[in-house]
Scaffold this motif. Structure first.
Motif: not given
Length: 723
Positions: A323-333, A306-308, A350-355
């Motif tokens: 593990x760091x890239x994996x995450x809940x649906x619709x969150x952004x990495x 997200x914004x972290x 920098x590439x923002x991708x919605x999981x």
């Protein structure tokens, strides 16, 4: 006093080591303490050497036996192999030769030719000794870099004519710690210079570099026994071929999750590449593929949620990055990557991708229609894009008569296209990395009456021939198959069969060359993925290493020296076996020269192709840069030239589409970010390569009208020579 003079001001503290290292390695650690800068880090930390376990030793013995007796390649564990394992292990631990010195290597030479015998019997200590010393050297180097930063990056001199080698994989090892100190000063200067040229202020640069080096330092202190074992085993298994590898229990868990397609993430296959995590391929229909910016061979530098703030992942274990890239649906990495075509490792993006989940329907085959005006004749061309070879196995096992699969979907799309009155068909397999083998077999069957599709040879030289037993044909008109370097495995089987049967023309670039089959076998500790067989075309030639060579070639942006089977160490070679009898529906030899000439004439006047070639030349020039200047003015001039070229290419493409050009590179990058954020953005105009495939199909019809239906009149049956 210069930075170079300051580096001898004080010693780095020697870190304590516990018992367990052999005496020679302990002495190496004691006598090779480097001079360097004292970083402001927690000196209470000490590196705890890792040691092998009994379970690991047993797994090692099982791995050695399976490699020798069940792998496709016959390879014994010899003194020569021992030296190769030694070299591969060092390449994995320090591939750029920035941590260890020749003095360190001299300490290892006595075990160089003994590793093979030790690996046969589960004696892992020599490999662990090498790993422990490397970790200690990594810690020393990172402390040295942090010491430079603490002195102040404003003290670095960018007025000299210094330069730095970008790729040190083929360079000599630095002779001693003093030479390594000088190298690391250059590395820090390069990192600072790259960020300054991007407009970053010195305070932010200092914070970025400190966070990067401290993150790597933290990971080095947290080394585990399993890290050493997995690295050592993969150096060992990699001697047989690059697709044979050891999975630790943790990595096995991730592998099984990925194979079940239940993973919510970005849809990318990753692997370790020295201290980086590299993108191997994108899953068709996945978030990363749809977002469009992440590319194969990109290397991940940091990951942000997200914004972290981003977390630097250089030097991290693969499973931890996953593990760091994996995450809940619709969150952004957000991934910070070194692009595959970057001129050096300080250039990041920098590439923002919605999981999201990778949905089967988004991997499905799709169709389109293009109209071509050629003189007084109009042609309607059907296009079928196949992202992967898929099948809904759960629905199939449940007895659902309407389960989804590549072949079923393509058959229905062909019916719809024929109802539209198409004159010919283009099947697009670009970027299709393969999938279900039986689907490739069945898909060939849609275009031939019946016959063999692929041969599979195992380690015992037994050959199994897969066949299409269905005499029905879904489509009997002219056919063009598009491929590129990312077309692999099942895609190569289909394209190779179409070419061998004379059923259509293959157009594009040489395919990946993945012609081997792996099986995953359980161990007492983890799993072994091992190559057990090899694919061969019906004409006898293997798809391994060589891939499928197109009948008509179209250049690609993809760097063949970095991506493809022949770019991998110890890849199994191309060979051939006896061809199997198969129909030959059309002999293209009488018209292929004219087809190529017409294609080249079109491309010689095509603005799209001219632009593609300009971009390929630009990327190639970037890749051929073997060093980079550390002089600010020289580097600035080079940086500005690169930016002008990027902007020029982007604006030329916009002008072809009738769009307004960008005023600055920042405008271009802002637009790219906006496009990437909107996953619903589509490009209504099919790319010019697909249209060229349609033109080649039209050429085929104009040169030989028998192609209106080239399945019915079988030309002859023969054992064709290997392609």
């Amino acid at each position: 006093m210069t930075i170079a003079e300051r580096i001898v001001a004080r010693h780095l503290p020697q870190q304590g080591f516990k018992t367990g290292l052999c005496k020679a390695m302990t002495m190496a650690l004691l006598v090779a303490t480097p001079f360097g800068l004292q970083a402001k880090v927690d000196d209470s930390l000490t590196y705890e050497p890792v040691a092998p376990t009994i379970d690991q030793a047993r797994a090692n013995i099982l791995i050695a036996r399976q490699l020798q007796f069940t792998h496709f390649r016959e390879l014994g564990i010899s003194d020569e192999l021992s030296g190769d394992v030694f070299d591969a292990y060092l390449e994995y631990l320090d591939g750029q030769k920035i941590y260890l010195t020749q003095q360190d290597l001299n300490q290892f030479q006595r075990v160089r030719m003994q590793l093979g015998a030790a690996l046969k019997t589960g004696q892992l200590q020599p490999g662990f000794d090498i790993y422990n010393l490397t970790q200690q050297r990594i810690i020393e180097r990172l402390k040295f870099a942090l010491g430079l930063i603490d002195q102040g990056i404003d003290q670095l001199d960018f007025s000299t004519k210094e330069s730095m080698l970008l790729d040190r994989s083929d360079a000599n090892w630095e002779p001693n710690q003093k030479a390594l100190d000088a190298l690391w000063i250059k590395r820090v200067k390069n990192a600072v210079l790259a960020q300054r040229l991007n407009g970053t202020d010195d305070d932010t640069i200092t914070e970025n570099l400190r966070r990067r080096f401290e993150g790597q330092l933290k990971r080095a202190y947290q080394a585990r026994s399993e890290d050493a074992f997995q690295a050592y085993m993969n150096a060992f298994t990699g001697m047989w071929d690059p697709h044979t590898s050891y999975f630790s229990p943790r990595t096995s868990e991730n592998f099984n999750i990925n194979m079940s397609l239940s993973l919510e993430g970005i849809g990318a296959v990753l692997q370790s590449d020295n201290e980086y995590t590299k993108v191997v391929r994108l899953v068709p229909g996945g978030p990363a593929s749809k977002q469009g910016q992440l590319q194969p061979a990109d290397r991940i530098v940091s990951v942000a949620q997200g914004d972290e703030k981003p977390v630097n992942v250089i030097g991290w274990r693969l499973d931890e990055v996953v593990d760091l890239i994996r995450g809940p649906r619709n969150s952004v990495v957000t991934l910070e990557v070194i692009p595959a075509n970057a001129s050096d490792e300080t250039i990041t993006k920098a590439i923002a991708i919605k999981r999201d989940e990778v949905k089967l329907e988004e991997q499905s085959a799709s169709k389109d229609v293009i109209e071509l005006q050629r003189g007084d004749t109009d042609y309607t061309v059907g296009v079928i894009t196949i992202p992967t070879f898929y099948a809904d196995f759960q629905a199939m096992q449940a007895g659902d008569p309407n389960y989804k699969s590549t072949t079923r979907d393509v058959r229905n799309l062909i019916k719809e296209l024929e109802a539209d009155g198409v004159d010919g068909l283009v099947v697009d397999l670009r970027n299709n990395g393969g999938g279900a083998l039986h689907e490739a077999n069945d898909l060939v069957g849609l275009f031939i009456d019946k016959g063999p599709t692929v041969q599979i040879r195992n380690a015992n030289n037994d050959v199994q021939v897969l066949k299409d037993e269905d005499p029905s044909v879904a489509y009997d008109g002219p056919l063009v198959v598009l491929t590129n370097r990312m077309s692999a495995s099942a895609s190569e089987i289909f394209a190779g069969a179409i070419q061998d049967y004379g059923r259509g023309l293959v157009v594009g670039s040489q395919t990946f060359g993945k012609g081997t089959v792996q099986a995953v076998r359980p161990l007492n500790h983890g799993q072994l993925k091992i190559t057990q067989s090899k694919f061969y075309r019906v004409s006898g030639g293997s798809t391994q290493h060589k891939g499928v060579i197109p009948d008509i070639e179209i250049p690609s942006r993809i760097d063949k020296s970095r991506i493809g089977e022949d770019a991998l160490d110890h890849a199994l070679p191309w060979d051939q076996i006896e061809a199997v009898p198969h129909n030959r529906y059309f002999d293209f030899s009488g018209i292929i020269d004219e087809l190529r000439q017409r294609h080249e004439e079109r491309f010689s006047t095509s603005p799209e192709f001219s632009l593609l070639q300009q971009e390929i030349d630009f990327l190639q020039a970037q890749r051929e840069m073997d060093s980079v200047s550390l002089n600010f003015e020289a580097r600035k001039t080079q940086h500005e030239q690169i930016e002008r070229t990027r902007l020029s290419i982007a604006n030329a493409r916009r002008e072809l589409r009738g769009e307004e050009p960008f005023a600055t590179l920042e405008d271009l990058e802002d637009w790219q970010d906006q496009q990437a954020a909107d996953l619903n953005t589509t490009d209504d105009e099919l790319d010019f390569v697909i249209r060229e495939g349609g033109h080649i199909m039209a050429d085929m019809l104009e040169l030989d009208r028998r192609m209106v239906s080239i399945v019915a009149p079988k030309q002859y049956t023969a054992k064709a020579s290997a392609q």
